[in-house]
Structure formats: structure tokens, C-alpha cells
Write a protein that holds these residues in place. Structure first.
Motif, PDB file in Angstrom:
ATOM      1  N   ALA A 100       0.813  -1.212   0.000  1.00 39.86           N
ATOM      2  CA  ALA A 100       0.000   0.000   0.000  1.00 39.86           C
ATOM      3  C   ALA A 100       0.847   1.264   0.000  1.00 39.86           C
ATOM      4  CB  ALA A 100      -0.949   0.001   1.215  1.00 39.86           C
ATOM      5  N   THR A 193      -1.218   4.570   7.464  1.00 41.86           N
ATOM      6  CA  THR A 193       0.002   5.171   6.921  1.00 41.86           C
ATOM      7  C   THR A 193       0.426   6.373   7.768  1.00 41.86           C
ATOM      8  OG1 THR A 193      -1.215   6.699   5.538  1.00 41.86           O
ATOM      9  CG2 THR A 193      -0.695   4.540   4.592  1.00 41.86           C
ATOM     10  N   GLY A 197      -3.835   7.805   6.455  1.00 41.08           N
ATOM     11  CA  GLY A 197      -4.762   7.020   5.637  1.00 41.08           C
ATOM     12  C   GLY A 197      -4.921   5.627   6.222  1.00 41.08           C
ATOM     13  N   ILE A 198      -6.093   5.050   5.995  1.00 42.04           N
ATOM     14  CA  ILE A 198      -6.356   3.704   6.501  1.00 42.04           C
ATOM     15  C   ILE A 198      -6.054   2.699   5.396  1.00 42.04           C
ATOM     16  CG2 ILE A 198      -8.063   2.156   7.511  1.00 42.04           C
ATOM     17  CD1 ILE A 198      -9.647   4.661   8.360  1.00 42.04           C
ATOM     18  N   VAL A 199      -5.280   1.686   5.711  1.00 40.15           N
ATOM     19  CA  VAL A 199      -4.925   0.660   4.735  1.00 40.15           C
ATOM     20  C   VAL A 199      -5.772  -0.587   4.952  1.00 40.15           C
ATOM     21  CG1 VAL A 199      -3.087  -0.902   4.001  1.00 40.15           C
ATOM     22  CG2 VAL A 199      -2.582   1.515   4.422  1.00 40.15           C
ATOM     23  N   GLU A 200      -6.020  -0.882   6.204  1.00 37.32           N
ATOM     24  CA  GLU A 200      -6.784  -2.104   6.491  1.00 37.32           C
ATOM     25  C   GLU A 200      -7.404  -1.993   7.874  1.00 37.32           C
ATOM     26  OE1 GLU A 200      -5.950  -5.066   4.266  1.00 37.32           O
ATOM     27  OE2 GLU A 200      -7.357  -6.415   5.218  1.00 37.32           O
ATOM     28  N   ILE A 201      -8.616  -2.455   7.978  1.00 32.63           N
ATOM     29  CA  ILE A 201      -9.309  -2.556   9.266  1.00 32.63           C
ATOM     30  C   ILE A 201      -9.870  -3.965   9.353  1.00 32.63           C
ATOM     31  CG2 ILE A 201     -11.350  -1.847  10.562  1.00 32.63           C
ATOM     32  CD1 ILE A 201     -11.073   0.929   9.466  1.00 32.63           C
ATOM     33  N   LEU A 219     -10.974   2.688  16.981  1.00 31.61           N
ATOM     34  CA  LEU A 219     -10.337   3.391  15.864  1.00 31.61           C
ATOM     35  C   LEU A 219      -9.530   4.580  16.374  1.00 31.61           C
ATOM     36  CD1 LEU A 219      -9.943   3.905  12.846  1.00 31.61           C
ATOM     37  CD2 LEU A 219     -12.278   4.774  12.722  1.00 31.61           C
ATOM     38  N   ARG A 223      -5.472   5.032  15.999  1.00 38.95           N
ATOM     39  CA  ARG A 223      -4.884   6.201  15.348  1.00 38.95           C
ATOM     40  C   ARG A 223      -3.736   6.746  16.208  1.00 38.95           C
ATOM     41  NH1 ARG A 223      -6.001   8.850  11.194  1.00 38.95           N
ATOM     42  NH2 ARG A 223      -8.019   7.880  10.770  1.00 38.95           N
TER      43      ARG A 223
END
Lengths: 238, 238, 238, 238, 238, 238
Positions: A100, A193, A197-201, A219, A223
Motif C-alpha cells: 500500500a 500510513t 490514511g487507513i490501509v486495512e481494518i 479506531l 490512530r
């Protein structure tokens, strides 16, 4: 009170030991408390069949656990003749997470395999693998840059790190260790990242389903934890 | 002159780091120069089927190599779905060697599995595995003695260690590293006990056959090297 | 007294029956007493990947045992889906032993596979396989010479044969049969050439470790036995 | 405009065809548009080893895809000799999702296996499998209730269904078909219960990472879609 | 004219060599011309799980081919990790054929495994395996009768033998060798008992379909050949 | 009286549902009573290695059964890691049967794979697979003809269909369902072409051997049944 006496938003001690392998182009022994994962990044002049002559490279990951990384000895996957569903799931996740933040075209038609082998497990091995795997990957790219093969800044678009969160006895907590992981009602892994940014949850109710509010609390914790991990990564690879 | 500048009868720096695993009953990270093998000894309340109700226990060993323990990345055995002939051969040797110094009846109907995982390879991984595996086994037995399960002195009959020797450019040398191992015309592994008994000899002509005189020279070197290894083991487990 | 009434330095009756296969380029049914091994040598116009375009050839071996070659029926390896560690270990040994007397460059870029299948087992199957495998290989090379593909004398540098020795009830004896093999405290296999060079030594203490003197006695017996086997080979291939 | 002309929050036509198997205790052919999954629930009087004598039962799931369920023929997993990582990942998810709404103690020491076989694939096979698998499970429990083995209301705590969402050309959309799934930058699967609890969230950035806002939009769409699916389930099992 | 100069209804030379295994309870090396199959019958005090406590026994068969039994070397099934469809098909056929003449209740709760290993192949290996397997089975039963374990006449209801027939260049011929088998348009295997009952018929059109008349001609040839084989069996086991 | 109340020469209701797959070039859901087999024909631009550059194409078949196609759940072959002997035997039969009516040279260097997956089993799955597989193959060829790739009449030489017959309680009956199949003393499968040629005969005595007269009765029934099946195929593909 958490079994480890940590605050709900407190991570375990995290460290990155770089250059631990004499042979690998990049390597990192990452520790999240008692979870220790040896990550190596190996450069190979080949790509999967579907990328041949595409000019694009590939980043892939493999995951393994030494038989006695765990409290009870686990059967060696090489002896049982296959990788478990859990292993395959984790190594797919690690590979996706690292890809990613990589520009595969800038990498060129080369493959980097990031091997993440758990020497000792105490919960959160997959998140440690992603976070430490990034450092091994970084060092492999630095090795390539030193040989004028690539420019790191063009290949690597951002940092990436991962952490787990869960709800233990009703309280959302950050970076579960094994004691908490076994007892948690809800368990979630987050990959993000450096720029947020969210890559996977991946969130899973182990027992009762969880509410949207609970998920939002996890979440928020993630973060915070990931921001800290990325700071530590940056100090490590300076 | 050897590539490593060592004298013909000079071993690499050898060290034993004990207690490296939080979980295992016994553990040891053994280093023969750049060859690093993580050995854990796991106690289990079961024995192979053919020993059930015999009152006797069992010592077994498994061997693995991380994919990038080597100069070129090797395919992960768990992914290829089987252990190679070389792996099976080595783990059978490690198990036999350790059993040679254990009284299985005094152990009682329990099994100890010694896992030897090569984190970094530079020649001599099987001899390091036997030598370090002994230390892990010793610590496992000490753990059991501390819990009044056994008496070490009745279970353990002697020390055991192993070393490789070879003929490089016509000169018999002790404790080959990878550079020598690849070039050696003859390569032999010796396993001996503290009292000088021979447990296993494996000598192989890689190129031209070797003479009886050459073999005797290797045996003499091995005897010297193993005496030194057993001294170091004794210091380690004091 | 040995179970078979043989003298300590007396081998079993050994015979080589050549040309037993209608199809194979070379073949030999070797008998060491009640141990019967069918050896075939198959010529193929291919070499392993790492030798392609090297101009060099390869000799490899495979080993198998019919399910009822043994006293109790053994599970068929094809049915269990893998070759055991013992099988892999033996076939690697047979291949190395035969390659020790072959000039692979003079062979040219061709592969000869020597299959050794045990029809009946009574101890010493691996030494019979090496000794008989040599005869099958010889006949395959003769077949090739008859077709002007090679010159045997340039390809084959020497004879090679193998025998086992052991210490049974304190006495060093030559060429163990199954009854002795099961009871022997020490068991060693020796592979040597016609000119007396040593190709492989494998000595294992089954129970108590053995002394250097005992080992020297076994080596002397082996030297005598192998000299006899090579005489018999020479008579067979005249 | 979506390739299928649907509104962003519009699901495909969903149908449940019950009782499609003559043999299974419960069965359902679920259709999400052109994605067709045959789900059967099989009752067996056995439980996994770790539950024996616990009084608790187990719900497990297996997933498969016919070779030509897809646009290009896929290799049959039975022929390749193993289930892919994707297959294992999906069947673990289906099993966890169904267990989230079952009281395993009320089930008693019995196992229900829900097989989900994709007859035709057009995106969203795992969400269809969960949603239709629930109906097959329900019918199996009804079969058991009719035989006085259980009381459905005590075993089944809630409904459960699943849907995928994604961001296609910048727009969050509900229930991706294959054309959208291949092109989506972000793809997420949600599993929720009838009372709105979250059982599982899996969100993956296929290309660029996604923002928290985007994720919240997907979550809102999923909530809406799952509420609709559960309505349809209720109509189906009336 | 057949390649072997035989008349259309002429079988190859058939011989049964009994007692070829030192270990097996029954054994027979059967030769149909150049097709040589080593058959052993092994008695074991166990039965498949579904027969436990039924009082009934079981007869099963396994089939294998040495790698160089064939004109070109075939890959060893133990090395490739699985038995081919052809192998499985043949061993199922051999087992069924032998069971057809055995009263499993009179055998008692014991299992006899008939291993049929092809040492040399020249067509008709499955029919030789059935025909020779019967002799090995007979000798195993005789061994049991000699130990008062059974009465042969109660266990064995009849003889059984098998032969192949085919249509070569338009002519129905008996007992195909490899040259004919490769060229035959139609190939059929017949298994029959001493009293003329049919146990199995397998007829396959390799090229053009065959007519009922052609099939009847093959059946007549088979009847003749099997009668002859059973005569030979009877002479062999007298 | 048959369990299904059918006359001895009465088949079950047979239907062909074409075009059931959105993706496959040809597809057919065939029903022989409660036996339902989904057949798809997939065209691929590749042929097996031994046909490369031969100008000839290939037709192959694969067979599978959903785990709960049967009365008791059967283990999934993908999970057990191999296809059973029965599966391999059936798919080889289906492939041979379909190739018997195809001119592989007229097809050109292309491969068509016919997948036959049993959705529900009630006896006769292999004969349904052949009969329905033909329809899927026909539709695939029609798809190719519509694209000017071939001319059906040159590729397809005839129709082909299959049926089982057996002797139940002494009476020869046509098209066995599961209840009859389990109880039948003799069971035979016949594959024939539209012009009455025989492609394959497989007759097996499950219990007592059968006589030639009985076999002739089965053959006559099969001829009648297959003629009817081919009529139905013709109506289906008009």
C-alpha cells in the motif's frame, strides 16, 4: 487495570533492532513487549508470472512462527505439510499492507520478499510483523539506493504501521498482549500510513457483537498508537 | 591460510545464551561464529505411540532454517509443503545424539522436543544445533528438577557436543565455516560425549575419496574441538 | 557366535545377477544373503536445472522398499504421500557414493538415474544398493560405449562398494543381517573405492557411545569386506 | 453511474430458495444478482476434539467455488491438493459470523457444518455465503426443533447477514458486483446482526489508503444494506 | 500376424513362482510373458474401521510399478507424493476381484493385503496382478490353515483370474502385450471365476466405438484364456 | 417392484437445463431423477504438453461432488488434499467417453474442460455426468461455431450418452437410483453413441459373480435406455 498495568491507551515497549541478519538486504528484529518478530527483506531478480515484462515489481510477505514461540508448543507447519489458514491470512495481510505504500512501477521488475518469523509470541504478532517488516523493507530499499538501483523517495510513498485494539472487560484498550487477547470480547487490527490514511481494518466480535460506538473508540486508540509507532519507525531509520 | 584467518585447529567464537525464550522450559541461542541457532526444549506429557505404558520417555528434535538464514533466500519448507531430505537427516541426527546421553527410563513417560531453528547460517548448523540443543535440554531438565519431577544426574549420563572438520586445500581444519564448507574436498561431522565416547561419525568425500590418514587427522581435530565445546557447555550451565 | 553362524569377518553370500530388466540400459539384482535389491540404471537426455549448458552430466539415485520386503508389512510410501526421512537419507547416500567414482564432465550432459528397489530386506539394504547400483551403472555405461556415446574408462574412475559393520555382544562383526542390526550397540556403514579411498563413513552408537579403538576395528573389517565386494564386482562385469 | 445502473445505495436483487437439497437438514440457494451460492447445513453427532464432553456444540463452515463459477476457469482446489489462502480466510469468516448468533451450549454437543459452494460468482460471494448460510442454518435448527432436539429461540440469539461496500470512482457504493469489485479503490465487508451489532468489519485499501470519512460512509451504507437483507431473511424463514 | 507371432487366441507363456518372499505369508512372482508382477499377501490383525466388531474380515490390494518397469522411466509415485488415477483404479479392481471369491465372514476379523508390484511391464499388468494375486492369497490362506486359523475351503469360494483382449488391426486377439495394447482400437479386461461367473468386465474403445459383435468375440476369447489361467493356477497351488 | 415403482426398463425423469452458467461457453444442469449434475464446458487456448504443436486439441473432464450431495456429509476433497480413487476413475471415464465422439484434429489446438459437479446425488452420477457433459460440450462447440472457430459437424462425430443397469433381487433393471445401487448384486455402466457403437462397458459383481446371460440382459436394457437418452439430448440441443 490491565494485566500488564498499562493505561488503556498505553502501548508496550516497542523497539526496532536493524541489521540483525548478515545475509539479508534489509532486516529488523521488532519487539512489541514480549512479542519478538524477526523480519528480513530479500531482493530477488524475478517477479510473479503475471508481472513479467510489465516493468512493475512486487512486494510479498511470508509469515511463520517457531514451534515454541507460544506458551504450548505448536506443531511445525513444515512437518504438518501445510500452512494454516491463520498463517496464510496473516501473510496476505502483511504483503497487502506493505504494498500500500510502495510504487511498484518505480521499484522496477524486481521482487522483495519480507519474511516475518515470530521468535516469541505474546499477542499482536501480525501488527508487529507489519510494523517491523516496514523497517526491513526500508533498509532493503536503502541498500538498493546505495547501489543506484532505485531512489527511495520515488519507491516509498509513505510509512505504514499496525496495531491491535480490543475491548477488555468493557474498556477499549490499545495493543493487546496475549492475556488480553484471549479474554477480549472484541479484537481489531488497524493498518495505517504516516499521513493517516487507513490501509486495512479488521474487527471481529469474539463473543457478543460490538456497537458502532465501541468501534469508534478502538479506531481512535489505533490512530494514536499508530502515530506513535510511525514516530518510532522514523527514529529507527534516520 | 583459512579465509577466516584461523589456525587449522582453531574454532570460531562459540557462545551460549541461555533463557532466551519466555515460554520454553529450556532454551539456548548458540553461536558458532556467524552461525546462530535458536534451540528450545519443550516438555510434553505424551510419548510416541510405541512407548505408551512403557515407563520410558523420549527425546526428539526438529530442525528448521529461516528462509533468509542463507546467502540466497531459500524456499520456506512450510510453503513447499514438505521438509527436505537434508532437514529430515539433520533432525534425526540431532535427536539420536541427544538421546545418546539420556537415560530414557529415568526420564519417565514424558517427551522433550528440542527445536533447533537456524536464524543465520554460516556452515556447521547441525553441529551447532547438537551442541546448543544439549544446553536447552539441560535447562529443561533443570526446570523439571526444580519441580521435583526428576533428578538431573540420573537422567543425564554425560555431555554431548559436535563439530565439523574438513580438508581444505589439502589441510585438515576444524570447524568449517560456509566458505570452507563449499570448497572442502572432504567434510566430516563428529558427535562425542564428555568422556570421549563417539556417538556419531559422518564423513563424506565431496570430490576425491579420502585416505585413512586424512580421516584420522580429522578425528584428532574433532576430539580437540569437542573437548573445548564441552568445557564451554560446562561453564554455560554452571 | 553370530546368529547366522558366520565368522566375525565373514560376509554373507553375495551375488550379482545382471541384465534382469528388459527395458533398463543397465540392471542388476544384487543379493547380500536374504537382502535382495533390484537396481536399474536409466539414461535420460536431461540434467538438473543447475547443470544445463554446463557440459556436465549427473548421476542420481532413488531408493524404495516394497511394502512386504520387511518382516512386518510397511506402509507404501506412495500411499502415505511422502518418502520417509530414512528413504531420503539412503538415496542421497547412494547417489553421492556413485558420483564419487564418475567423471561427470566425461559423461557429457546426460543423466543416469539408478533406482534401487528392495524386494526383500534382511539388513544392509543401503550397502547392497550401492554395491549393486554400481554394477547397474557399469552396464548402463557399457551400453552407451557400445553406441559410441562415451568411453567407459574416461567416465568411470574406479569401483565403489559398501558394507556395514557393527559391534554385537562386544565383538566387531562384518556385514550385519537384520538380527544383528537390531541388536548391535554400534552400527557403521562404509563406502570405499577399488583403490582403497574412503567415500563415506557413517558410524552411529545405537546405545552406549563407542571408543576410537572399536571404530578402528570396524574400519579394518570394512576394508576387508569391501575389497572382497570389489573383487566380486570385477568378476561380474568382466 | 454504476455499471449495473444501480443507485449507490441499491443492492442487487436478493433471493433465498430454501429446501433445495434432498439430503441436507437445512439448505438455501442464495442469489445476490448473478452471484449464486448453494448453502447446506449438515448436522453431525460429533464435535471437534477440544469440545468433547464439554456439553457445548460447534458451528463450522466450508467454502468452495466450482471451477467455472468465474469468468476464466479456476483450477479445482481438490486437484491442486490444497485450499487457497482466500478459501481458508472466507470459510473462517463464515464460521465466525454464524457462531456469533448461536448459543453453543443451548445447541448441545452436536456440530453443524454449513457448506457454501459458489455455483456462479459475480462479486460478493463471501457476503452471500454468510447471508444464505444463516438461512440454511435456520432451517437445520428448525429440523432439529421439529424432532424436539432443541428450541430454536434458545439456540439462535439473532439474525446475521453481510454485505460488501466500496468506493468506486470516488463514490461509496453498496453491494459490489464483480465489475465494481475489480475497479474499487477500497473494498469492505461488514457482518452485522438483526439488532445492529457489528460482528465483523474487514476494510482494505486496494490502491490508495482511505480516509476515516470514507470508511464511515461505507459503514452507513452497510448498515442500510444489512437491515434490508435481514428483512428478506425474515420473510424467507417465516 | 501378431507382433509376437502368436495365434489370435494364444496367450503368452504364463508362470507362477510361489514362495518368493521370505517374510510374506503368501507370495507369487507371476509372469505373463515379459510382464512380471511380484505379489505378496500380508496378514494383519486389524480391519478397516467400518468392519470393527463385525466379525468380518477384509481383503485389500495395493499396486505399484517400479520406475523402470517401463520402456521409459516413469516418475516414482512416492517421490511425486501421490498415486496416479491409473494406480488407484487398478488396485481397487484387484481388491474387488479377489474379494469376489472370498467369504469375509469365514475369514474372521482379519485383513489380508495383497501387494502387486510390477517389476517389469509389457502390457496386461492388472490382469497378471489379479491372476498372481490370487495365488499369493491362496498361499496366505494355506499358511493360516496350517495354523488352524481358518479352513481354506470355507473361506475361498472359487478361483479367480483375469485376462485382457483387444481388437488389433480388425482382429480380436487374446492377452495383449504392450505393442498390441498401444495399437489396439479396443481394449477390454475380463475377470472371471473358476465356475465361469463374471466378476468384472471393462471394455474401452480407444479409437472408434466397437460393435456388440466385436465385444462378444472378445468375451469368448477371454472365457477361453481365463479357463486356461485357472488350470495353471490349480497346477501351481496343488 | 422397484423402490421407485418404475418398470424394470423404465428410466427416471431426465431433463437437460442449458445455459445455466453466465460464464461458461457451454453449460447444462442435467437431472436423472434426484441426481443433479452441473456440467460446464470451458474453452481454453492451451493443450496438454504432449499435444503442443501437433495441431490437435483435447477434451478433458473433471468430476466433483458437493460435500452434502450425499445422504451423509462427505469430506470435501479440497480439504482432505486429494481426489479419491473413485473421483479420478470417474473423471477419466467422462473424458474418454466425450473424446470418443470428437475429432480432435478438427477441433484444432484448443482444450475444452468439462467440469461435472454433482449438486445432489441419488445414484448414477457418472452416467448423468457423461450424458449432460455431452450437452455442455455441444453448446461450447456451438459457441465456437457462432464465432467461426470451428464447424460443429466436422468436430462432433456422433452423440454419446451413458446409463447404469443392474440386477436387483434377480431382476435386470435400468437406471439404478441410490436405493437400488446399494442393494444391487451386479452393477454395470454403459456408454454408447448415437449410432449404437459401444464406447465403454464396466460391469462389476458386487456380490456373487454374474452370468453371461445376465450380462446380455443388462446390455439390452442399456441399449434401450441410451437410445432414449440420445433422443432427449437431440431435443435439448435442437
Amino acid at each position: 487495570m490491565r494485566p500488564s498495568k498499562r493505561q488503556p491507551d498505553e502501548m508496550r515497549a516497542v523497539s526496532f533492532e536493524r541489521g540483525v541478519s548478515k545475509h539479508a538486504e534489509g532486516s529488523c528484529l521488532v519487539r512489541f513487549g514480549d512479542t519478538h518478530v524477526l523480519c528480513t527483506a530479500s531482493l530477488e531478480e524475478k517477479v510473479p508470472a503475471w508481472l513479467r515484462n510489465s516493468g512493475k515489481g512486487w512486494i510479498t510477505a511470508e509469515y511463520g512462527m517457531l514451534p515454541r514461540a507460544t506458551g504450548e508448543r505448536t506443531r511445525r507447519e513444515a512437518a504438518s505439510g501445510k500452512q494454516s489458514g491463520r498463517t496464510l491470512e496473516i501473510q496476505r495481510l502483511v504483503g497487502r499492507s506493505l504494498r500500500a505504500v510502495v510504487d511498484l512501477t518505480a521499484l522496477g521488475e524486481l521482487q522483495i520478499t519480507v519474511d516475518c518469523d515470530v521468535l516469541q509470541a505474546d499477542g499482536g504478532t501480525r501488527t508487529a510483523a507489519i510494523t517491523g517488516g516496514f523497517v526491513a523493507l526500508y533498509d532493503c530499499l536503502a541498500w538498493m539506493q546505495a547501489r543506484q538501483m532505485i531512489t527511495i523517495d520515488r519507491v516509498l510513498k509513505d510509512h505504514v504501521a499496525a496495531v491491535s485494539c480490543g475491548i477488555c472487560e468493557g474498556v477499549p484498550v490499545l495493543d493487546l498482549d496475549y492475556a488480553e487477547d484471549s479474554a477480549a470480547g472484541t479484537d481489531a487490527n488497524f493498518v495505517m500510513t504516516g499521513s493517516g490514511g487507513i490501509v486495512e481494518i479488521q474487527g471481529t466480535a469474539e463473543g457478543a457483537p460490538f456497537s458502532e460506538e465501541e468501534f469508534q473508540a478502538l479506531l481512535a486508540l489505533a490512530r494514536k498508537g499508530i502515530a506513535r509507532l510511525i514516530e518510532l519507525q522514523k527514529m529507527a531509520v534516520l
